[in-house]
Design an enzyme around this catalytic site. Structure first.
Site, PDB file in Angstrom:
ATOM      1  N   GLU A  44      21.465  79.326  53.651  1.00  0.00           N
ATOM      2  CA  GLU A  44      21.615  77.908  53.361  1.00  0.00           C
ATOM      3  C   GLU A  44      22.193  77.236  54.603  1.00  0.00           C
ATOM      4  O   GLU A  44      23.286  77.590  55.054  1.00  0.00           O
ATOM      5  CB  GLU A  44      22.540  77.668  52.169  1.00  0.00           C
ATOM      6  CG  GLU A  44      22.670  76.191  51.820  1.00  0.00           C
ATOM      7  CD  GLU A  44      23.670  75.894  50.709  1.00  0.00           C
ATOM      8  OE1 GLU A  44      23.723  74.742  50.253  1.00  0.00           O
ATOM      9  OE2 GLU A  44      24.419  76.823  50.316  1.00  0.00           O
ATOM     10  N   ASP A 120      22.353  65.762  55.685  1.00  0.00           N
ATOM     11  CA  ASP A 120      22.629  64.418  56.184  1.00  0.00           C
ATOM     12  C   ASP A 120      21.296  63.711  56.444  1.00  0.00           C
ATOM     13  O   ASP A 120      20.466  64.204  57.212  1.00  0.00           O
ATOM     14  CB  ASP A 120      23.434  64.520  57.482  1.00  0.00           C
ATOM     15  CG  ASP A 120      23.991  63.185  57.961  1.00  0.00           C
ATOM     16  OD1 ASP A 120      23.374  62.143  57.649  1.00  0.00           O
ATOM     17  OD2 ASP A 120      25.031  63.190  58.634  1.00  0.00           O
ATOM     18  N   LYS A 124      19.475  56.027  60.414  1.00  0.00           N
ATOM     19  CA  LYS A 124      19.032  55.185  61.530  1.00  0.00           C
ATOM     20  C   LYS A 124      17.825  55.820  62.230  1.00  0.00           C
ATOM     21  O   LYS A 124      17.800  57.026  62.472  1.00  0.00           O
ATOM     22  CB  LYS A 124      20.171  54.980  62.530  1.00  0.00           C
ATOM     23  CG  LYS A 124      21.341  54.164  61.986  1.00  0.00           C
ATOM     24  CD  LYS A 124      22.415  53.958  63.035  1.00  0.00           C
ATOM     25  CE  LYS A 124      23.561  53.121  62.488  1.00  0.00           C
ATOM     26  NZ  LYS A 124      24.628  52.910  63.493  1.00  0.00           N
ATOM     27  N   ASP A 156      18.868  63.790  47.243  1.00  0.00           N
ATOM     28  CA  ASP A 156      18.849  62.605  46.381  1.00  0.00           C
ATOM     29  C   ASP A 156      18.470  61.366  47.181  1.00  0.00           C
ATOM     30  O   ASP A 156      18.423  60.260  46.638  1.00  0.00           O
ATOM     31  CB  ASP A 156      20.213  62.399  45.722  1.00  0.00           C
ATOM     32  CG  ASP A 156      21.301  62.077  46.739  1.00  0.00           C
ATOM     33  OD1 ASP A 156      21.178  62.515  47.898  1.00  0.00           O
ATOM     34  OD2 ASP A 156      22.279  61.392  46.385  1.00  0.00           O
TER      35      ASP A 156
END
Length: 216
Positions: A44, A120, A124, A156
């Protein structure tokens, strides 16, 4: 949110060598020796505080799991959870490592599955190359994954989800499964949640993509 630095983080890693691997690059091609068996290796990338990888290790003792986190202060949270469990998870290892360095950590085709959980999104546009599903990282995953190995994304973030679909398509990956609402779809009852997933799933759908790299 700014990451709170733990000044004792590296010391804590040093004191948990029974499951924290420190000299990661020295074990390239030898990870089955670390575990002492030939079980599949699942990693992971960006494990956070470790709920997902720890629960997987408990549920699937015939799979070897490696949790990878770039920030030692975050890794400390997972170490504490393992200490609190009070049981020997011999099929679990943790490491502090940057995803960009993984071809120096794992040999060609040494990994059987890669999880990217709630990475993350780097929203931008100028930061798109930092996304873990960008073509910056896909060649790295392809090199270390087994020929039939899976790359699994959960997020999500709709923008990251849509970006990842396009990125995977452009790179020529096979789509094995795409789920638009993981928590409200049949056939995903064995889903193991991350701590982030439990917290934010009430506010919108969780997306999941399972892909494989096409053979040469």
């Amino acid at each position: 949110m700014r990451l709170r630095n733990n000044p004792k983080a590296n010391e804590i890693l040093e004191n948990h060598k029974e499951f924290v691997v420190l000299n990661t690059k020295s074990h390239k091609g030898k990870w089955h020796e670390i575990f002492g068996d030939d079980h599949p290796i699942y990693i992971e990338i960006g494990m956070g505080k470790g709920d997902f990888i720890i629960e997987n290790a408990k549920k699937y003792p015939d799979v070897n799991f490696i949790g990878i986190e770039k920030f030692p202060s975050v890794l400390v949270g997972a170490i504490k959870k393992i200490d609190d469990i009070g049981e020997n998870l011999s099929n679990l290892r943790l490491m502090k490592e940057d995803a960009l360095e993984l071809t120096d950590v794992f040999d060609c085709h040494e990994v059987d599955r890669i999880y990217l959980n709630f990475s993350d999104p780097w929203p931008k546009k100028k930061h798109t190359k930092r996304r873990l599903t960008s073509e910056t990282f896909l060649p790295i995953y392809k090199e270390i994954l087994n020929i039939s190995g899976e790359l699994i994304l959960k997020t999500d973030n709709r923008i990251l989800f849509e970006y990842s679909l396009l990125s995977f398509q452009h790179y020529g990956l096979n789509f094995e499964d795409v789920c638009l609402d993981l928590h409200h779809s049949e056939g995903y009852e064995d889903n193991i949640q991350t701590e982030y997933e439990r917290k934010f799933s009430p506010y919108g759908p969780i997306y999941r993509i399972v892909t494989t790299f096409k053979g040469e």
